[in-house]
Scaffold this motif. Structure first.
Motif, PDB file in Angstrom:
ATOM      1  N   GLY A 159       0.850  -1.201   0.000  1.00  0.00           N
ATOM      2  CA  GLY A 159       0.000   0.000   0.000  1.00  0.00           C
ATOM      3  C   GLY A 159       0.873   1.235   0.000  1.00  0.00           C
ATOM      4  O   GLY A 159       2.032   1.187  -0.440  1.00  0.00           O
ATOM      5  N   SER A 160       0.364   2.339   0.521  1.00  0.00           N
ATOM      6  CA  SER A 160       1.132   3.584   0.395  1.00  0.00           C
ATOM      7  C   SER A 160       2.454   3.538   1.169  1.00  0.00           C
ATOM      8  O   SER A 160       3.488   3.964   0.666  1.00  0.00           O
ATOM      9  CB  SER A 160       0.283   4.774   0.835  1.00  0.00           C
ATOM     10  OG  SER A 160      -0.089   4.626   2.185  1.00  0.00           O
ATOM     11  N   ARG A 161       2.444   3.012   2.385  1.00  0.00           N
ATOM     12  CA  ARG A 161       3.696   2.939   3.146  1.00  0.00           C
ATOM     13  C   ARG A 161       4.655   1.925   2.506  1.00  0.00           C
ATOM     14  O   ARG A 161       5.868   2.143   2.474  1.00  0.00           O
ATOM     15  CB  ARG A 161       3.393   2.556   4.598  1.00  0.00           C
ATOM     16  CG  ARG A 161       4.611   2.483   5.496  1.00  0.00           C
ATOM     17  CD  ARG A 161       5.257   3.836   5.719  1.00  0.00           C
ATOM     18  NE  ARG A 161       6.594   3.710   6.301  1.00  0.00           N
ATOM     19  CZ  ARG A 161       7.503   4.679   6.342  1.00  0.00           C
ATOM     20  NH1 ARG A 161       7.230   5.865   5.831  1.00  0.00           N
ATOM     21  NH2 ARG A 161       8.673   4.491   6.879  1.00  0.00           N
ATOM     22  N   GLY A 162       4.085   0.841   1.997  1.00  0.00           N
ATOM     23  CA  GLY A 162       4.910  -0.158   1.306  1.00  0.00           C
ATOM     24  C   GLY A 162       5.614   0.461   0.114  1.00  0.00           C
ATOM     25  O   GLY A 162       6.809   0.247  -0.110  1.00  0.00           O
ATOM     26  N   ARG A 163       4.860   1.271  -0.639  1.00  0.00           N
ATOM     27  CA  ARG A 163       5.461   1.927  -1.810  1.00  0.00           C
ATOM     28  C   ARG A 163       6.526   2.914  -1.372  1.00  0.00           C
ATOM     29  O   ARG A 163       7.535   3.112  -2.052  1.00  0.00           O
ATOM     30  CB  ARG A 163       4.374   2.633  -2.633  1.00  0.00           C
ATOM     31  CG  ARG A 163       3.511   1.665  -3.427  1.00  0.00           C
ATOM     32  CD  ARG A 163       2.716   2.387  -4.501  1.00  0.00           C
ATOM     33  NE  ARG A 163       1.697   3.265  -3.930  1.00  0.00           N
ATOM     34  CZ  ARG A 163       0.464   2.865  -3.584  1.00  0.00           C
ATOM     35  NH1 ARG A 163       0.103   1.607  -3.738  1.00  0.00           N
ATOM     36  NH2 ARG A 163      -0.400   3.718  -3.085  1.00  0.00           N
ATOM     37  N   TYR A 164       6.316   3.542  -0.216  1.00  0.00           N
ATOM     38  CA  TYR A 164       7.328   4.481   0.282  1.00  0.00           C
ATOM     39  C   TYR A 164       8.634   3.745   0.577  1.00  0.00           C
ATOM     40  O   TYR A 164       9.727   4.209   0.221  1.00  0.00           O
ATOM     41  CB  TYR A 164       6.817   5.210   1.537  1.00  0.00           C
ATOM     42  CG  TYR A 164       7.724   6.336   1.924  1.00  0.00           C
ATOM     43  CD1 TYR A 164       7.558   7.599   1.371  1.00  0.00           C
ATOM     44  CD2 TYR A 164       8.803   6.124   2.784  1.00  0.00           C
ATOM     45  CE1 TYR A 164       8.423   8.629   1.668  1.00  0.00           C
ATOM     46  CE2 TYR A 164       9.676   7.147   3.092  1.00  0.00           C
ATOM     47  CZ  TYR A 164       9.481   8.399   2.539  1.00  0.00           C
ATOM     48  OH  TYR A 164      10.346   9.413   2.831  1.00  0.00           O
ATOM     49  N   TYR A 184      12.318  -6.918   8.325  1.00  0.00           N
ATOM     50  CA  TYR A 184      12.158  -5.474   8.599  1.00  0.00           C
ATOM     51  C   TYR A 184      10.665  -5.295   8.781  1.00  0.00           C
ATOM     52  O   TYR A 184       9.889  -5.538   7.850  1.00  0.00           O
ATOM     53  CB  TYR A 184      12.663  -4.644   7.421  1.00  0.00           C
ATOM     54  CG  TYR A 184      12.569  -3.136   7.619  1.00  0.00           C
ATOM     55  CD1 TYR A 184      13.693  -2.392   7.956  1.00  0.00           C
ATOM     56  CD2 TYR A 184      11.355  -2.465   7.448  1.00  0.00           C
ATOM     57  CE1 TYR A 184      13.616  -1.018   8.124  1.00  0.00           C
ATOM     58  CE2 TYR A 184      11.275  -1.093   7.620  1.00  0.00           C
ATOM     59  CZ  TYR A 184      12.409  -0.372   7.954  1.00  0.00           C
ATOM     60  OH  TYR A 184      12.334   0.999   8.133  1.00  0.00           O
ATOM     61  N   CYS A 185      10.256  -4.880   9.976  1.00  0.00           N
ATOM     62  CA  CYS A 185       8.831  -4.769  10.258  1.00  0.00           C
ATOM     63  C   CYS A 185       8.475  -3.336  10.604  1.00  0.00           C
ATOM     64  O   CYS A 185       9.149  -2.696  11.404  1.00  0.00           O
ATOM     65  CB  CYS A 185       8.479  -5.698  11.424  1.00  0.00           C
ATOM     66  SG  CYS A 185       6.731  -5.653  11.851  1.00  0.00           S
ATOM     67  N   GLU A 186       7.390  -2.852   9.988  1.00  0.00           N
ATOM     68  CA  GLU A 186       6.932  -1.505  10.327  1.00  0.00           C
ATOM     69  C   GLU A 186       6.516  -1.459  11.787  1.00  0.00           C
ATOM     70  O   GLU A 186       6.156  -2.473  12.389  1.00  0.00           O
ATOM     71  CB  GLU A 186       5.769  -1.097   9.411  1.00  0.00           C
ATOM     72  CG  GLU A 186       6.212  -0.284   8.203  1.00  0.00           C
ATOM     73  CD  GLU A 186       7.004   0.961   8.592  1.00  0.00           C
ATOM     74  OE1 GLU A 186       6.717   1.545   9.645  1.00  0.00           O
ATOM     75  OE2 GLU A 186       7.930   1.337   7.840  1.00  0.00           O
ATOM     76  N   LYS A 187       6.554  -0.283  12.362  1.00  0.00           N
ATOM     77  CA  LYS A 187       6.156  -0.132  13.758  1.00  0.00           C
ATOM     78  C   LYS A 187       4.634  -0.037  13.860  1.00  0.00           C
ATOM     79  O   LYS A 187       3.993   0.304  12.866  1.00  0.00           O
ATOM     80  CB  LYS A 187       6.851   1.092  14.364  1.00  0.00           C
ATOM     81  CG  LYS A 187       6.612   2.414  13.599  1.00  0.00           C
ATOM     82  CD  LYS A 187       5.352   3.105  13.985  1.00  0.00           C
ATOM     83  CE  LYS A 187       4.693   3.783  12.828  1.00  0.00           C
ATOM     84  NZ  LYS A 187       3.350   4.289  13.119  1.00  0.00           N
TER      85      LYS A 187
END
Lengths: 154, 533
Positions: B89-94, B213-216
């Protein structure tokens, strides 16, 4: 040009006061390796804002600008004080002051982050100093009080 | 000759013109070198100025000067690292962009903007100049078809080209994260899912021996926090939690300065979230193309309680406890992790929270106003967090010490306290002015204008998006991923800065605040038994 003692006194004092100001401002920057005009340039306002921001964002242009600023101020001050090459020095000083003025013109509706030491409308101290340099350039005194006196004789 | 000379001299005296016969008289020397005394005084002034500058600076920094961080080195050699993305999604694309991958159509669009806008020009110049980390995206997984397909196209853009440019092999799409984690051509997994899916994917990946690597935030529930710590440690994978603030220069400088005792004994820390727009309050746009046919709703629900298909819940999942960790997990953790990095705070002894849904009465279950107080009695300090999603009144991150206070934002500013003991003499002598900056650090360029959404602007202002290294600006997410990748390449058990222990502290602290909010009581951390009571 002929001056009375009084006229000469004020003209020499004006030249040397501006020289003093330029020299000290310049040398403080020259001697401080961390100094940069970046933040000041980024804080610019008015119609020249894009130009100054362009310099601020371009590392090589910024380096040139910092160098020219620091050494320019110091050398212009040096020549004004010493009384040598006063015309080109005064002209260079007017160009620098003109750029400072255009980067932070004191027009209503423009706000700056940098603190201003007064209340201005169109005319500020920078512009007054620029005009004063015009006077210094137009009324030479270095051949009386200044290194020019010795150089002309020799 | 002599008469002429006398005449000339008389004339000079009258008109104050110098003689022109080439001979220096005492008067010529005096008038010619009138400026010499002035230079003497100016030289003295400069000498004093420099001495003061040097003395105050050295005093402040405890005699040391090397506090500017060195950065994350580029270790790109060896084999190409093959990454799987769970969530595009948007954060993934970032994060994909931070790794050097942008969709060709985005490159077209941004390049067009760059042609007429200097900020976008810088944005694109920076993207193209970003170091190649020698990674490939070999696998993607997203429950929304559109996002997954987009992720495949982004992953294929190996050469940072626009539409029509040369593309590489597209990553394979997997229907589930379990299949992605099992894929033999995936060395490491990047997790960019809603909060409630973080731990399940970490566990799956770790058990398959994939680095993560995991998002917070780390976790959605307390129980799974213990499990994920155990599994990550047992499997020995390289783990990094996505707090990119770890790479923010000013935080690293702050740590050095505090270690040098610049602000004295710290008793209170205040951190805040100040947002005032729908985007910042997680009311994101709903994609008009999305429907029950192209979203794997069952997989989205995962461990959450069942709810019928809802586009609102899918796109605005942060508004419901069913999938989110609310302000505490989503935004407080950024502040907490910054402070944990600076001060090694660890888990607090107790937490007390209040708040409610006071503005966005849109059916959400997570509060939009939250205040939390965390006590650290062994450190003699309190950490206060105060958040509202309905006011942008700027309240910074402030660390209050007896001798001064540090304001942390995109810049770092230290001001002396008027009643400071350490600076009492300097204040008395007028060498230090209280409330005037003692030390400031500006970590690079004002990029706020290059950032489009209010959320991004918020993060940029907080120093979370961009940082400045060696005269070159970097995306902190790029540096954070790079640090993780470097540790994987080293392969000697080195863990990155936001490792599982730091992540555990982050998650437990956030959960304590949330539990206190839910229960309306003060909660405690029983350190001996590792239990929230």
């Amino acid at each position: 040009m002929e001056y009375t003692k009084g006229k000469l006194f004020w003209l020499v004092l004006l030249r040397m006061a501006i020289g003093w100001h330029f020299f000290y401002e310049g040398m403080v920057k020259v001697l401080n390796p961390a100094w940069t005009a970046k933040a000041y340039l980024m804080d610019s306002g008015g119609f020249m804002k894009p130009f100054f921001e362009w310099i601020a964002f371009n590392p090589s242009l910024l380096a040139v600008s910092d160098f020219v600023n620091a050494w320019g101020l110091a050398l212009i001050g040096f020549f004004l004080l010493l009384g040598w090459l006063v015309r080109p020095a005064a002209l260079g000083g007017m160009v620098l002051l003109g750029l400072y003025y255009l980067s932070h013109p004191p027009f209503p509706s423009i706000e700056y982050l940098f603190p201003v030491d007064g209340t201005y409308f169109v005319i500020d101290k920078t512009l007054v100093e620029l005009v004063a340099l015009g006077v210094v350039m137009s009324f030479p005194t270095a051949h009386i009080f200044g290194l020019d006196r010795l150089l002309k004789k020799s | 000759m002599q008469d002429n000379s006398m005449d000339q001299e008389n004339k000079d005296r009258k008109t104050l013109q110098p003689g022109a016969n080439g001979q220096f008289k005492r008067r010529d020397i005096l008038k010619g070198l009138a400026a010499v005394p002035a230079f003497g005084i100016l030289g003295y002034g400069l000498f004093k100025h420099l001495g003061e500058l040097k003395a105050s600076r050295l005093d402040l920094l405890g005699g040391e000067d090397d506090i500017i961080p060195k950065g994350v080195p580029l270790v790109a050699g060896g084999q190409t690292l093959r990454l799987g993305f769970v969530g595009t999604g948007s954060r993934g694309r970032y994060l994909l962009k931070a790794l050097g991958f942008l969709h060709p159509s985005r490159i077209d669009e941004y390049s067009e903007w760059a042609a007429i806008n200097k900020y976008w020009k810088e944005y694109m110049d920076e993207f193209h100049a970003q170091d190649d980390l020698n990674v490939r995206i070999t696998a993607v997984c997203d429950v929304f078809d559109k996002h997954a397909l987009n992720g495949m196209e982004v992953g294929a853009n190996l050469f940072r080209k626009g539409t029509g440019g040369e593309m590489g092999e597209a990553p394979r799409r997997y229907g589930t994260y379990q299949e992605l984690c099992a894929a033999s051509d995936v060395d490491a997994v990047v997790i960019v899912t809603p909060d409630h899916i973080h731990v399940p994917v970490v566990l799956e990946a770790a058990r398959q021996g994939k680095h993560v690597y995991c998002e917070k935030p780390l976790s959605w529930t307390v129980e799974e926090t213990f499990e994920v710590r155990k599994v990550v440690k047992d499997t020995g994978i390289v783990f990094q939690l996505g707090h990119q603030g770890r790479q923010t220069d000013s935080y690293q400088v702050a740590r050095s300065l505090i270690e040098r005792g610049v602000i004295g004994k710290i008793s209170l820390i205040e951190v805040c979230t100040n947002r005032n727009d729908p985007n910042g309050a997680w009311v994101y746009d709903i994609d008009p193309e999305a429907n029950a046919g192209n979203i794997d709703w069952k997989q989205f629900i995962g461990p959450a309680p069942w709810h019928d298909f809802s586009l609102e819940r899918f796109f605005r999942w942060r508004c419901w406890w069913d999938y989110s960790t609310g302000l505490s997990g989503d935004l407080f953790t950024h502040e907490y992790d910054a402070l944990n990095q600076i001060l090694d705070l660890g888990i607090p002894r107790s937490a007390m929270a209040t708040g409610g849904v006071y503005f966005y009465k849109d059916g959400r279950s997570v509060p939009d106003v939250l205040n939390m107080a965390f006590e650290y009695p062994e450190r003699d300090l309190t950490l206060l967090y105060s958040a509202t999603l309905a006011s942008e009144k700027k309240r910074g991150k402030v660390i209050m010490g007896h001798d001064g206070y540090m304001e942390l934002d995109e810049t770092l500013l230290i001001k002396a306290d008027p009643k400071s003991t350490r600076y009492a003499e300097e204040i008395r002598l007028g060498r230090i002015e209280p409330h005037m900056p003692l030390f400031s650090y500006v970590p690079g360029q004002d990029k706020v204008d290059a950032i489009t959404s209010p959320t991004e602007k918020y993060f940029a202002e907080r120093g979370l998006l961009y940082t400045y290294r060696d005269g070159k600006s970097y995306d902190t997410s790029h540096l954070h991923l790079r640090e993780w990748i470097n540790c994987i390449r080293k392969g000697d058990g080195t863990q990155p800065s936001c490792n599982i222990d730091q992540s555990f502290e982050e998650a437990i602290t956030a959960h304590m605040g949330t539990i206190s909010y839910h229960d309306g009581r003060k909660v405690y951390w029983d350190e001996a038994n590792e239990e929230i009571v």
